[in-house]
Design a protein around this motif. Structure first.
Motif, PDB file in Angstrom:
ATOM      1  N   GLN A 162       1.030  -1.413  -0.233  1.00 13.69           N
ATOM      2  CA  GLN A 162       0.026  -0.325   0.199  1.00 13.69           C
ATOM      3  C   GLN A 162       1.008   0.915   0.112  1.00 13.69           C
ATOM      4  N   ALA A 163       2.303   1.221   0.737  1.00 12.56           N
ATOM      5  CA  ALA A 163       2.757   2.396   0.872  1.00 12.56           C
ATOM      6  C   ALA A 163       3.985   2.969  -0.303  1.00 12.56           C
ATOM      7  N   LEU A 164       3.095   1.677  -1.586  1.00  6.86           N
ATOM      8  CA  LEU A 164       4.076   2.292  -2.480  1.00  6.86           C
ATOM      9  C   LEU A 164       2.981   3.517  -4.442  1.00  6.86           C
ATOM     10  N   ILE A 165       1.423   3.750  -3.238  1.00  9.21           N
ATOM     11  CA  ILE A 165       0.350   3.844  -4.473  1.00  9.21           C
ATOM     12  C   ILE A 165       0.939   5.280  -4.176  1.00  9.21           C
ATOM     13  N   VAL A 166       1.094   6.185  -4.959  1.00  7.76           N
ATOM     14  CA  VAL A 166       0.684   7.745  -5.160  1.00  7.76           C
ATOM     15  C   VAL A 166      -0.909   8.001  -6.150  1.00  7.76           C
ATOM     16  N   GLU A 167      -1.621   8.057  -4.462  1.00  5.91           N
ATOM     17  CA  GLU A 167      -3.289   8.817  -5.058  1.00  5.91           C
ATOM     18  C   GLU A 167      -3.072  10.002  -5.125  1.00  5.91           C
ATOM     19  N   LYS A 168      -4.219  11.096  -6.630  1.00  2.00           N
ATOM     20  CA  LYS A 168      -3.741  12.596  -6.550  1.00  2.00           C
ATOM     21  C   LYS A 168      -5.484  12.060  -6.747  1.00  2.00           C
ATOM     22  N   ASP A 169      -6.151  13.458  -6.715  1.00  2.00           N
ATOM     23  CA  ASP A 169      -7.141  14.319  -7.096  1.00  2.00           C
ATOM     24  C   ASP A 169      -8.280  13.158  -7.248  1.00  2.00           C
ATOM     25  N   ASP A 170      -7.638  12.806  -8.911  1.00  2.00           N
ATOM     26  CA  ASP A 170      -8.027  12.214  -9.775  1.00  2.00           C
ATOM     27  C   ASP A 170      -8.189  11.226 -10.134  1.00  2.00           C
ATOM     28  N   GLU A 171      -6.903  10.216 -10.067  1.00  2.00           N
ATOM     29  CA  GLU A 171      -6.216   9.589 -10.744  1.00  2.00           C
ATOM     30  C   GLU A 171      -5.360   8.950  -9.394  1.00  2.00           C
ATOM     31  N   ALA A 172      -4.155   7.862  -9.926  1.00  2.00           N
ATOM     32  CA  ALA A 172      -3.974   7.247  -9.037  1.00  2.00           C
ATOM     33  C   ALA A 172      -3.100   5.800  -9.931  1.00  2.00           C
ATOM     34  N   TYR A 173      -1.984   5.361  -8.746  1.00  2.00           N
ATOM     35  CA  TYR A 173      -0.898   4.344  -9.366  1.00  2.00           C
ATOM     36  C   TYR A 173      -0.300   4.594  -8.517  1.00  2.00           C
ATOM     37  N   CYS A 174       0.253   2.963  -8.777  1.00  2.00           N
ATOM     38  CA  CYS A 174       1.368   2.178  -7.697  1.00  2.00           C
ATOM     39  C   CYS A 174       3.015   2.711  -8.672  1.00  2.00           C
ATOM     40  N   GLN A 175       3.864   2.788  -7.406  1.00  2.00           N
ATOM     41  CA  GLN A 175       5.182   3.104  -7.993  1.00  2.00           C
ATOM     42  C   GLN A 175       6.269   1.343  -7.311  1.00  2.00           C
ATOM     43  N   PRO A 176       6.923   0.488  -8.140  1.00  2.00           N
ATOM     44  CA  PRO A 176       7.412  -0.379  -8.476  1.00  2.00           C
ATOM     45  C   PRO A 176       8.552  -0.219  -7.543  1.00  2.00           C
ATOM     46  N   CYS A 177       8.769   1.322  -6.589  1.00  2.00           N
ATOM     47  CA  CYS A 177       9.751   1.354  -5.609  1.00  2.00           C
ATOM     48  C   CYS A 177       9.763   2.768  -5.440  1.00  2.00           C
ATOM     49  N   VAL A 178      10.708   3.040  -4.176  1.00  2.00           N
ATOM     50  CA  VAL A 178      10.504   4.234  -4.298  1.00  2.00           C
ATOM     51  C   VAL A 178      12.013   4.796  -3.986  1.00  2.00           C
ATOM     52  N   SER A 179      12.988   5.633  -4.012  1.00  2.00           N
ATOM     53  CA  SER A 179      13.960   5.837  -4.285  1.00  2.00           C
ATOM     54  C   SER A 179      14.435   7.267  -3.082  1.00  2.00           C
ATOM     55  N   PRO A 180      14.762   7.047  -2.154  1.00  2.00           N
ATOM     56  CA  PRO A 180      14.527   8.193  -1.184  1.00  2.00           C
ATOM     57  C   PRO A 180      16.213   8.535  -0.988  1.00  2.00           C
ATOM     58  N   ILE A 181      17.102   7.452  -0.593  1.00  2.00           N
ATOM     59  CA  ILE A 181      17.721   7.368  -0.708  1.00  2.00           C
ATOM     60  C   ILE A 181      19.031   7.973  -1.305  1.00  2.00           C
ATOM     61  N   TRP A 182      18.458   7.644  -3.447  1.00  2.00           N
ATOM     62  CA  TRP A 182      19.064   8.279  -4.270  1.00  2.00           C
ATOM     63  C   TRP A 182      18.611   9.554  -4.441  1.00  2.00           C
ATOM     64  N   ASP A 183      16.660  10.063  -5.087  1.00  2.00           N
ATOM     65  CA  ASP A 183      16.814  11.074  -4.797  1.00  2.00           C
ATOM     66  C   ASP A 183      17.435  12.349  -3.360  1.00  2.00           C
ATOM     67  N   THR A 184      17.633  11.638  -2.292  1.00  2.00           N
ATOM     68  CA  THR A 184      18.213  13.017  -1.201  1.00  2.00           C
ATOM     69  C   THR A 184      19.881  12.943  -1.721  1.00  2.00           C
ATOM     70  N   GLY A 185      20.486  11.757  -2.256  1.00  2.00           N
ATOM     71  CA  GLY A 185      22.007  11.838  -2.730  1.00  2.00           C
ATOM     72  C   GLY A 185      22.003  13.210  -3.468  1.00  2.00           C
ATOM     73  N   LEU A 186      21.650  12.937  -4.753  1.00  2.00           N
ATOM     74  CA  LEU A 186      21.597  13.583  -5.911  1.00  2.00           C
ATOM     75  C   LEU A 186      21.163  15.601  -5.883  1.00  2.00           C
TER      76      LEU A 186
END
Length: 656
Positions: free
Chosen positions: A304-328
């Motif tokens: 469930q934690a992989l779901i990105v839910e917005k006002d009108d649509e949603a999708y499921c991420q394959p994973c999340v990337s916080p270490i990569w995003d933070t490093g870059l």
């Protein structure tokens, strides 16, 4: 001339406009930082993962109608108008397996099969041979719903889990993602459960030949003669597997559980990747484990934690990337704060200090992961890609974070940097390169077994990851690492393409790989006049577009030309100019044009926009769109261009 033969723009950005662009981008990136110091952006794949999520809810009879309707809106939006199916990336060609799953998911949420979008998808599927010609993972999904017999999948007995690491077909010879996906899938294949499927949704209309009448489910196209050999082995093993003693069978299932359960990884899930996590959820259901059991409950919550839910649509991420995003993001922020004209250095450095503290807290220091099978005496010291994934630290992330901590300069970072350095050195493969998660994970023949029709069973060394490791070690300048660096450089030289570019295994594609390699060569002190550098520079110049930017599509992984696309893209343009600046060409007119293009494309909020996919999970099979790339890489490029204006040597002094 540009890659398309047009005359290149000669515009040059004024210093005032450059400062404004850097400040605006810096502000936007700063605002995206989380309270605890980290950054995390959306990570989007194709229709496959969202469709699989819907089917998972129907397998489990845990249907969230409101969420599924939002995912359905997303799936309909990304359906191709051109071919009627679903591609693997923005504006890509028809993909049979993705389309089968998307159609099945939309039918499950209630879409009428005679609706125009469903009819177009169905016709496209049938025109491409029907669902019977979909890939192994799709046929496994269909088998779980009883749409095809289990003989539609290759022979993969759960007894594989009993093989020692030295055995040729051992799971330890496969990549981390393969191991974590396969282990619960082997249990599912052994137990052969049937989905709850409470609405009894079926897709027989997608088959050219009725599934029960298909004679040959495994029939290439084979990538080599080994494909035929393994097809024969599959035929030999198939009648033998039912006669494996029950005692051995139970022992193998227990071996699978013994592998899986220490790696369940709490709320981050097995392997912290969706396919493995979903397979675990279904595995526990097949084993009769109650949903309230802590293992099953946490596994479901991880998905469930992989779901990105917005006002009108949603999708499921394959994973999340916080270490990569933070490093870059950290590298972009520190670049913006550098130089005599750095932006708000006190405030920026405070934000960086918080980010580095968060990163230090995520370093894996007490768990010897699967990598230790090849090097049991190596101390842990890496970072994972996700929030938590202790068994699977990522070499690429570790090098990026290590460079950031070293550059940030806080003495509190010293121990973390040294642990990372030691681990990176120990992860070098025998050919001098580095893979992403494993050492010498390069038995290529395994990519030809029927199960590996995706061709991505392994994690061999690659130029981009190798380049990042060289950059990190060279930035530290420890004399004892020089032989390691030289072996890495030899690997990079061998991997350079004839046209001067390098293949980008984890980013799209040759522009990404070439930028990575040029950074490494620069950090290691290779002359800017070295033939390999000159050749790479000339290649980058040759593929610059008429508007001054660069672009490359995922088609380059599928036989398309290197370094070209129908439009310029912010992330690709940033990589190109960063690569040229690493090669000492800060004053090259091509760089000035690229910088001007980036500034011109920036919006009023200091951000950039980019729809095409910019990275890859598995070439030809699975592509990714990092939503953060279009923000932190352009900032990094603009700030570095500004900083080098005041540098006498015009040489980038850091590895990244």
């Amino acid at each position: 001339m540009a890659a398309d033969g047009s005359a290149l723009s000669e515009s040059r950005l004024s210093s005032e406009a450059l400062d404004r662009a850097v400040l605006s981008a810096h502000t936007a990136l700063s605002q995206a930082q989380q309270d605890d110091g980290h950054w995390v952006y959306e990570l989007e794949a194709d229709a496959t993962i969202p469709a699989e999520y819907i089917l998972l809810e129907h397998f489990m009879d845990r249907i969230d109608d409101a969420l599924e309707q939002k995912i359905a809106i997303y799936l309909r939006r990304i359906q191709s108008e051109e071919h009627g199916g679903w591609p693997l990336y923005h504006n890509g060609k028809f993909d049979l397996s993705a389309t089968v799953k998307a159609y099945f998911a939309l039918k499950a949420v209630g879409d009428d099969i005679n609706a125009p979008h469903m009819q177009r998808a169905r016709e496209a599927i049938l025109d491409h041979g029907g669902a019977e010609r979909s890939n192994v993972f799709t046929r496994s999904q269909l088998a779980l719903f009883g749409e095809v017999p289990w003989r539609a999948t290759p022979v993969m007995p759960v007894e594989l889990m009993l093989l020692p690491a030295k055995a040729f077909f051992s799971v330890w010879n496969m990549s981390y993602w393969s191991r974590t996906v396969i282990a619960p899938l082997l249990v599912l294949a052994a137990l052969r459960p049937v989905a709850a499927n409470p609405r009894q949704v079926h897709v027989r209309e997608l088959f050219v030949t009725p599934p029960e009448k298909v004679q040959d489910w495994i029939r290439g196209p084979y990538r080599s003669a080994w494909g035929y050999v393994f097809k024969g082995l599959d035929s030999v093993l198939r009648p033998v597997v039912p006669f494996i003693p029950e005692k051995t069978h139970k022992k193998a299932i227990q071996a699978a559980l013994d592998f899986i359960e220490p790696r369940l990884n709490g709320k981050d899930g097995l392997g912290a990747i969706y396919p493995a996590m979903a397979n675990v959820v279904m595995m526990y259901r097949a084993m009769g484990v109650p949903d309230e059991d802590p293992r099953a409950k946490t596994a479901w919550e991880a998905v469930q934690a992989l779901i990105v839910e917005k006002d009108d649509e949603a999708y499921c991420q394959p994973c999340v990337s916080p270490i990569w995003d933070t490093g870059l993001s950290g590298h972009a922020m520190i670049e913006a704060a550098s130089g005599p004209d750095g932006i708000a250095p006190e405030k920026t450095l405070s934000k960086l200090k918080t980010a580095c503290a968060w990163l230090r807290s995520k370093q894996i220091l007490n768990v010897k992961g699967d990598w230790a099978v090849r090097n049991p005496n190596l101390a842990p010291g890496g970072w994972a890609f996700q929030y938590g994934n202790d068994y699977y630290p990522d070499v690429d992330d570790t090098a990026v974070v290590g460079m950031l901590l070293h550059r940030e300069g806080d003495p509190a970072n010293a121990d973390s940097i040294e642990r990372a350095r030691t681990w990176i050195v120990g992860m070098q493969s025998t050919d001098g390169g580095w893979g992403a998660f494993d050492i010498d994970n390069n038995k290529d023949v395994l990519n030809h077994i029927p199960f590996a029709d995706h061709g991505a069973l392994l994690d061999p060394p690659t130029a981009d990851v190798t380049a990042r490791c060289i950059s990190f070690l060279a930035q530290l300048r420890n004399p004892e690492d020089e032989p390691v660096i030289q072996r890495g450089l030899e690997y990079l030289r061998k991997e350079q393409e004839k046209d001067g570019s390098w293949f980008g295994r984890w980013g799209t594609n040759y522009i990404y790989g070439t930028w990575s390699a040029l950074c490494a060569l620069n950090a290691a002190g290779v002359s800017h006049d070295d033939p390999a550098v000159v050749k790479a520079v000339e290649w980058l110049r040759s593929v610059q577009r008429a508007d001054g930017g660069w672009g490359e599509g995922c088609e380059s992984y599928e036989g398309g030309p290197h370094g070209t696309y129908g439009e310029s893209l912010p992330s690709q343009t940033a990589w190109a100019v960063l690569g040229l600046m690493a090669a000492g060409r800060r004053d090259d007119p091509a760089v000035a044009r690229g910088i001007s293009w980036l500034a011109d494309q920036q919006d009023a909020n200091g951000e950039w926009h980019e729809d095409p996919y910019n990275a890859v999970g598995f070439p030809k099979v699975f592509y990714l769109r990092y939503h953060g790339y279009k923000q932190f890489f352009p900032l990094m490029a603009l700030a570095r261009y500004r900083n080098l204006e005041n540098s006498n040597s015009r040489r980038v002094s850091f590895g990244f």
